[in-house]
Every structure is written in C-alpha cells, then in structure tokens.
Scaffold this motif. Structure first.
Motif, mmCIF file in Angstrom:
data_model
loop_
_atom_site.group_PDB
_atom_site.id
_atom_site.type_symbol
_atom_site.label_atom_id
_atom_site.label_comp_id
_atom_site.label_asym_id
_atom_site.label_seq_id
_atom_site.Cartn_x
_atom_site.Cartn_y
_atom_site.Cartn_z
ATOM 1 N N ARG A 175 4.921 40.422 -4.071
ATOM 2 C CA ARG A 175 6.231 40.836 -3.523
ATOM 3 C C ARG A 175 6.307 40.520 -2.279
ATOM 4 N N LEU A 176 5.229 40.712 -1.264
ATOM 5 C CA LEU A 176 5.479 40.491 0.108
ATOM 6 C C LEU A 176 5.477 38.792 0.366
ATOM 7 N N LYS A 177 5.189 37.814 -0.543
ATOM 8 C CA LYS A 177 5.420 36.393 -0.457
ATOM 9 C C LYS A 177 7.141 36.428 -0.678
ATOM 10 N N GLY A 178 7.593 37.157 -1.723
ATOM 11 C CA GLY A 178 8.947 36.984 -1.431
ATOM 12 C C GLY A 178 9.977 37.449 -0.530
ATOM 13 N N HIS A 179 9.463 38.516 -0.103
ATOM 14 C CA HIS A 179 10.054 39.084 1.131
ATOM 15 C C HIS A 179 10.135 38.355 2.359
ATOM 16 N N LEU A 180 8.604 37.670 2.370
ATOM 17 C CA LEU A 180 8.656 36.802 3.508
ATOM 18 C C LEU A 180 9.556 35.483 3.580
ATOM 19 N N GLU A 181 9.643 34.929 2.384
ATOM 20 C CA GLU A 181 10.567 33.916 2.092
ATOM 21 C C GLU A 181 12.124 34.264 2.335
ATOM 22 N N GLU A 182 12.240 35.669 2.033
ATOM 23 C CA GLU A 182 14.013 35.973 1.899
ATOM 24 C C GLU A 182 14.273 36.272 3.841
ATOM 25 N N GLU A 183 13.024 36.951 4.339
ATOM 26 C CA GLU A 183 13.483 37.136 5.907
ATOM 27 C C GLU A 183 13.308 35.779 6.589
ATOM 28 N N PHE A 184 12.455 34.844 6.171
ATOM 29 C CA PHE A 184 12.183 33.695 7.021
ATOM 30 C C PHE A 184 13.095 32.627 6.929
ATOM 31 N N GLU A 185 13.348 32.686 5.639
ATOM 32 C CA GLU A 185 14.135 31.248 5.324
ATOM 33 C C GLU A 185 15.611 31.768 5.064
ATOM 34 N N GLN A 186 15.806 32.764 4.384
ATOM 35 C CA GLN A 186 17.447 33.231 4.180
ATOM 36 C C GLN A 186 17.952 33.944 5.370
ATOM 37 N N ARG A 187 17.266 34.700 5.669
ATOM 38 C CA ARG A 187 17.965 35.719 6.753
ATOM 39 C C ARG A 187 17.725 35.131 8.231
ATOM 40 N N ARG A 188 16.786 34.230 8.362
ATOM 41 C CA ARG A 188 16.085 33.518 9.446
ATOM 42 C C ARG A 188 15.858 34.506 10.431
ATOM 43 N N ASN A 189 15.156 35.676 10.133
ATOM 44 C CA ASN A 189 14.690 36.685 10.805
ATOM 45 C C ASN A 189 13.303 36.372 11.231
ATOM 46 N N ARG A 190 13.151 35.682 12.571
ATOM 47 C CA ARG A 190 12.014 35.221 13.056
ATOM 48 C C ARG A 190 11.337 36.057 14.172
ATOM 49 N N GLN A 191 12.183 36.897 14.481
ATOM 50 C CA GLN A 191 11.229 37.923 15.505
ATOM 51 C C GLN A 191 10.901 39.026 15.273
ATOM 52 N N ILE A 192 10.339 39.160 14.053
ATOM 53 C CA ILE A 192 9.818 40.663 13.541
ATOM 54 C C ILE A 192 8.445 40.364 13.521
ATOM 55 N N TYR A 193 7.360 41.485 13.325
ATOM 56 C CA TYR A 193 6.026 41.571 12.960
ATOM 57 C C TYR A 193 6.266 41.270 11.153
ATOM 58 N N TRP A 194 5.069 40.708 10.993
ATOM 59 C CA TRP A 194 5.081 40.687 9.314
ATOM 60 C C TRP A 194 5.011 41.826 8.827
ATOM 61 N N ASP A 195 4.284 42.824 9.408
ATOM 62 C CA ASP A 195 4.057 44.162 9.090
ATOM 63 C C ASP A 195 5.610 45.098 8.992
ATOM 64 N N ASP A 196 6.454 44.511 9.576
ATOM 65 C CA ASP A 196 7.911 45.147 9.491
ATOM 66 C C ASP A 196 8.337 45.205 7.975
ATOM 67 N N ILE A 197 7.807 44.115 7.114
ATOM 68 C CA ILE A 197 8.401 44.009 5.867
ATOM 69 C C ILE A 197 8.166 45.137 5.210
ATOM 70 N N ALA A 198 6.882 45.550 4.866
ATOM 71 C CA ALA A 198 6.447 46.658 4.145
ATOM 72 C C ALA A 198 6.759 48.047 4.819
ATOM 73 N N PHE A 200 9.002 48.892 7.231
ATOM 74 C CA PHE A 200 10.252 49.236 7.691
ATOM 75 C C PHE A 200 11.385 48.568 6.891
ATOM 76 N N ARG A 201 11.246 47.361 6.460
ATOM 77 C CA ARG A 201 12.543 46.708 5.815
ATOM 78 C C ARG A 201 12.459 47.107 4.285
ATOM 79 N N TYR A 202 11.409 47.269 3.667
ATOM 80 C CA TYR A 202 11.431 47.479 2.336
ATOM 81 C C TYR A 202 10.416 48.308 1.608
ATOM 82 N N PRO A 203 10.353 49.594 2.423
ATOM 83 C CA PRO A 203 9.218 50.562 2.391
ATOM 84 C C PRO A 203 9.379 50.970 0.894
ATOM 85 N N GLY A 204 10.673 51.052 0.203
ATOM 86 C CA GLY A 204 10.611 51.899 -0.989
ATOM 87 C C GLY A 204 10.072 51.024 -2.229
ATOM 88 N N GLU A 205 9.649 49.632 -1.684
ATOM 89 C CA GLU A 205 9.184 48.729 -2.765
ATOM 90 C C GLU A 205 7.730 48.442 -2.605
#
Length: 259
Positions: A175-198, A200-205
C-alpha cells in the motif's frame, strides 16, 4: 492477530545534514563518529544482531563514502537517490519502494543504544515510540486501543514521541509503495516527508500501532550542539558556528525540519 516478520531494512542516509556543519561538510551525517563509532554502525550492528541481513542504504550526499559499508557488512546494498538535493525524504523511500514488504525503515543519523528494540516479529505496522509527560517539539502520537489515531507535528506533552524506526507488513508495504508512486510520480508532491503518507495523507488506509521503547534506547542527533554534548571532541566546532539555511529542505533528517 497474525504475526509478521521483518525480512529487510531500509536505512535513509542521503541528506546533507547541514545542521551539523562544519562537521558534515566532509563526512555524511550517518558516518559521523560519536565516541569513536559511526552512527550508522550502531544501526547496522543492531540489525544484524536481530538476524536482519538484507539491508538497503539509500545514499546521495557524498555517496562514495558509503561504499565501504557493502564490504564491511555482507548483505548491505546501496540505493542511490538522485533527487536528494531538491526533494524532501519522500524521494529516498520512493527509490527504495521495491523493498517495502515486511520491512523496517530507519534514519541513518541516529544512534541505537539498545539493539533489542530492532526485533523482527510484530503484530501490526507502526513506529517505535517513547511516552513523554514533558513537552517535546518532536512529532507526538495519540494512541487509542493500540492504534495511532492522530499525530501532532508541533509536538506537545502527554503522548507518544515518534522515533525514526518503523515496521511495515506485506500488505501495508504494498500500500505504501502505491501511495509513494501516486504522490511522487502523479501528484509530483516532492516536498513532504514520507511519513506524511500514512499519518496525514491516507490515514484511513492504515491501522498503525506503536512499539514502546524506553527513553535513551535511540538517540536522534539533530544538531551540532547535541553532537558536542554526546562527544566533547566536537566542542571546538561550536566556536566556529553551524550554517543552517531554513529555506533548503533535503532528505536524511527524518521528521525534523530537514536541512
């Protein structure tokens, strides 16, 4: 609940470490010696003591200095992060995203003082944490019934202080791999901490928990002053003064305001 087991580790070691200038002008922060021992050695030895030998070290700044690790520690492989100078630490986990299943993720710029905390078996994904009644500026977790329900970036008191050691089971790793690809590749969200994903950005998952530690089991060395407090050899550099550009954010500094 089914137990998972750590099969591999990812160590984030790509950043500039400018809060420790001038010490880190010539040496990457994870390779700085405290009491004669490089910080990253305390991590690598602790992992090996717990039977974790498949280890990926993500490098960038002064990357050639890490090459000896692969010779000194069989099983260590270097993964280059070409984005480290322009992106936050999401970029380091992104380049190591193929290794996230049943993985432990650690920052290379900390000192592991009690190797037992790097145990392999775990019941749910989550972070090492220390309870604090006193105020802290570090990220602070609120935990209910064993699950992280919120995280304060500005810290606080009366909560679980998050440390840069985490475990991810097979499902959460995918799940984390998929979210990393979505944020980094698709959203081009390059200025967040990786911990933000689980957190803050997708806490319900994710249903993250904590692994309780004692104060002092892991030391996060954030600045030149903290380094000098641990090893008097560095007191001479305090007189020179550190250089810290608050506008620059790069990898390798965990959840601290990256330098």
């Amino acid at each position: 609940m089914n137990m998972s087991k750590v099969e591999r580790a990812i160590i984030m070691a790509a950043g500039n470490g400018t809060r420790m200038y001038p010490v880190t002008r010539q040496v990457p922060k994870p390779l700085v010696r405290v009491g004669g021992v490089r910080m990253i050695d305390t991590i690598l030895r602790g992992l090996r003591e717990n039977g974790i030998f498949e280890i990926y070290v993500v490098v960038g700044y002064l990357k050639e200095q890490f090459e000896a690790l692969a010779r000194d520690y069989p099983g260590v492989r270097l993964v280059e992060n070409p984005y480290y100078a322009e992106c936050n630490n999401i970029s380091s986990l992104y380049v190591a995203r193929e290794y996230l299943e049943n993985a432990m993720i650690l920052d290379g710029d900390q000192i592991v003082r009690r190797p037992e905390i790097l145990f392999r078996e775990f019941d749910r994904s989550g972070y090492q944490a220390v309870w604090t009644d006193a105020h802290t500026d570090e990220w602070l977790l609120t935990v209910e019934e064993g699950r992280i329900v919120s995280c304060s970036r500005s810290g606080g008191a009366g909560g679980w202080q998050l440390f840069s050691v985490s475990r991810w089971n097979k499902e959460d790793g995918r799940r984390l791999k998929g979210h990393l690809e979505e944020e980094f590749e698709q959203r081009r969200n390059r200025q967040i901490y990786w911990d933000d994903i689980a957190l803050f950005r997708y806490p319900g998952e994710y249903r993250l928990g904590i692994f309780e530690m004692r104060p002092g089991d892991v030391l996060e060395v954030d600045s030149l002053a903290e380094l000098a407090a641990l090893d008097s050899e560095y007191e001479k550099f305090l007189k020179l003064g550190g250089v810290y550009d608050e506008t620059k954010r790069s990898d390798g500094e965990g959840r601290r305001e990256a330098d």
